[in-house]
Motif scaffolding. Structure first.
Motif, PDB file in Angstrom:
ATOM      1  N   PHE A 101       0.877  -1.220   0.001  1.00 43.39           N
ATOM      2  CA  PHE A 101       0.062   0.092  -0.098  1.00 43.39           C
ATOM      3  C   PHE A 101       0.864   1.070  -0.073  1.00 43.39           C
ATOM      4  O   PHE A 101       0.523   2.224  -0.820  1.00 43.39           O
ATOM      5  N   CYS A 102       1.886   1.053   0.789  1.00 46.06           N
ATOM      6  CA  CYS A 102       2.740   2.199   0.966  1.00 46.06           C
ATOM      7  C   CYS A 102       3.571   2.451  -0.300  1.00 46.06           C
ATOM      8  O   CYS A 102       3.989   3.690  -0.890  1.00 46.06           O
ATOM      9  N   GLN A 103       3.722   1.412  -0.999  1.00 42.25           N
ATOM     10  CA  GLN A 103       4.694   1.520  -2.446  1.00 42.25           C
ATOM     11  C   GLN A 103       3.508   2.194  -3.414  1.00 42.25           C
ATOM     12  O   GLN A 103       4.088   2.957  -4.392  1.00 42.25           O
ATOM     13  N   PHE A 104       2.156   1.762  -3.527  1.00 48.28           N
ATOM     14  CA  PHE A 104       1.419   2.187  -4.724  1.00 48.28           C
ATOM     15  C   PHE A 104       1.019   3.706  -4.033  1.00 48.28           C
ATOM     16  O   PHE A 104       0.835   4.538  -5.049  1.00 48.28           O
ATOM     17  N   TYR A 105       1.208   4.387  -3.070  1.00 49.10           N
ATOM     18  CA  TYR A 105       0.934   5.532  -2.634  1.00 49.10           C
ATOM     19  C   TYR A 105       2.016   6.014  -1.841  1.00 49.10           C
ATOM     20  O   TYR A 105       2.034   6.250  -0.383  1.00 49.10           O
ATOM     21  N   ASN A 152     -16.736  -2.524   6.554  1.00 51.09           N
ATOM     22  CA  ASN A 152     -17.072  -2.804   4.998  1.00 51.09           C
ATOM     23  C   ASN A 152     -16.543  -1.614   4.004  1.00 51.09           C
ATOM     24  O   ASN A 152     -16.061  -2.001   2.990  1.00 51.09           O
ATOM     25  N   LYS A 153     -16.595  -0.337   4.344  1.00 48.62           N
ATOM     26  CA  LYS A 153     -16.117   0.497   3.587  1.00 48.62           C
ATOM     27  C   LYS A 153     -14.656   0.509   3.405  1.00 48.62           C
ATOM     28  O   LYS A 153     -13.897   0.547   2.266  1.00 48.62           O
ATOM     29  N   LEU A 154     -14.005   0.395   4.475  1.00 54.05           N
ATOM     30  CA  LEU A 154     -12.557   0.044   4.574  1.00 54.05           C
ATOM     31  C   LEU A 154     -11.900  -1.026   3.717  1.00 54.05           C
ATOM     32  O   LEU A 154     -10.828  -0.874   3.185  1.00 54.05           O
ATOM     33  N   GLU A 155     -12.654  -2.004   3.986  1.00 50.98           N
ATOM     34  CA  GLU A 155     -12.219  -3.115   3.185  1.00 50.98           C
ATOM     35  C   GLU A 155     -12.677  -2.981   1.737  1.00 50.98           C
ATOM     36  O   GLU A 155     -11.635  -3.483   0.886  1.00 50.98           O
ATOM     37  N   PHE A 160      -9.569  -2.021  -3.802  1.00 54.81           N
ATOM     38  CA  PHE A 160      -9.550  -1.492  -4.884  1.00 54.81           C
ATOM     39  C   PHE A 160      -8.215  -0.305  -4.841  1.00 54.81           C
ATOM     40  O   PHE A 160      -7.838  -0.361  -6.055  1.00 54.81           O
ATOM     41  N   MET A 161      -8.043   0.233  -3.949  1.00 55.90           N
ATOM     42  CA  MET A 161      -6.553   1.052  -3.808  1.00 55.90           C
ATOM     43  C   MET A 161      -5.391   0.188  -3.869  1.00 55.90           C
ATOM     44  O   MET A 161      -4.409   0.427  -4.482  1.00 55.90           O
ATOM     45  N   MET A 162      -5.643  -1.192  -3.476  1.00 49.69           N
ATOM     46  CA  MET A 162      -4.564  -2.116  -3.754  1.00 49.69           C
ATOM     47  C   MET A 162      -4.473  -2.887  -5.111  1.00 49.69           C
ATOM     48  O   MET A 162      -3.910  -3.718  -5.666  1.00 49.69           O
ATOM     49  N   LYS A 163      -5.502  -2.397  -6.032  1.00 49.78           N
ATOM     50  CA  LYS A 163      -5.652  -2.744  -7.447  1.00 49.78           C
ATOM     51  C   LYS A 163      -6.101  -4.571  -7.235  1.00 49.78           C
ATOM     52  O   LYS A 163      -5.323  -5.196  -8.195  1.00 49.78           O
ATOM     53  N   PHE A 164      -6.287  -5.053  -6.198  1.00 54.78           N
ATOM     54  CA  PHE A 164      -6.779  -6.549  -6.074  1.00 54.78           C
ATOM     55  C   PHE A 164      -5.263  -7.361  -6.153  1.00 54.78           C
ATOM     56  O   PHE A 164      -5.670  -8.337  -6.337  1.00 54.78           O
TER      57      PHE A 164
END
Length: 225
Positions: A101-105, A152-155, A160-164
């Motif tokens: 996640f930190c690498q993506f963002y 549920n929203k966080l998951e 999606f932010m992790m691009k699956f």
């Protein structure tokens, strides 16, 4: 203070038994808590020295809470383990997710207001990836101190932010285990604060226990570099 050796951590990661160690918190929780605490301290220093830093990615703000929870990372992780009994491998995979996640963002900074929600989210998703049976999202929400709707929203947002990209193969898993072992081997033994109880001495390895084989690869945990 409890002395955790790389050998103890390796045994815990690969041979943890719910029956034998039912009253003991997995060692990886203390190691992960220490790494996260160091990251928090580093990011606070950066924020003080560079006031212009701001999280431009509004979608990562989904993890921000109105105020920082009055609970240490160690206590929070131990609470999650106490009520979910998620095995050590779940926390390693959660660590992989946080690193990805930190690498993506790269602009995202782990801080007191987002770390707890990030942890409960990554641990729940990792548990679904690793474990055969899992609790409902509503149960994880109660354990994490948030509502079912928030969980549920966080998951949803996290996936999606992790691009699956949630798959963790054996070589990646082992590389992160090696990274955690290197962390505890610094200075001949990494001193880690324990808020509940000191870890008992690891029992003698059974003859049938197979030693893990580590694979060299280019996957390097970048969260704390």
């Amino acid at each position: 203070m409890a002395l955790i050796s790389p050998r103890k951590l390796r045994y815990d990661l690969y041979s943890y038994s719910y029956e034998e160690d039912s009253n003991n918190t997995p060692l990886v929780i203390s190691v992960l808590a220490s790494l996260i605490e160091r990251t928090l301290a580093r990011n606070e220093r950066i924020a003080k020295n560079c006031r212009v830093i701001s999280q431009k990615l509004s979608k990562t703000r989904v993890f921000d809470s109105d105020e920082a929870p009055d609970l240490t990372i160690q206590s929070y992780l131990e609470r999650i383990f106490r009520y979910t009994r998620a095995g050590p491998s779940v926390y390693v995979v959660a660590y992989v997710y946080i690193d990805r996640f930190c690498q993506f963002y790269p602009e995202f900074r782990i801080g007191p207001r987002n770390v707890h929600r990030l942890l409960i989210t990554t641990i729940m998703v990792a548990s679904k990836f690793v474990e055969d049976m899992n609790y409902r999202n509503s149960y994880f929400a109660r354990v994490g101190g948030i509502t079912r709707e928030e969980m549920n929203k966080l998951e949803f947002e996290f996936i999606f932010m992790m691009k699956f990209k949630l798959h963790v193969n054996v070589s990646v898993y082992e590389s992160y285990c090696c990274h955690l072992e290197r962390e505890v081997s610094i200075g001949g033994g990494y001193q880690i604060e324990r808020t509940l109880r000191c870890a008992q001495e690891i029992k003698a390895t059974n003859n049938h226990t197979q030693e893990p084989r580590y694979i060299n690869n280019d996957h390097i945990a970048r969260l704390l570099l």
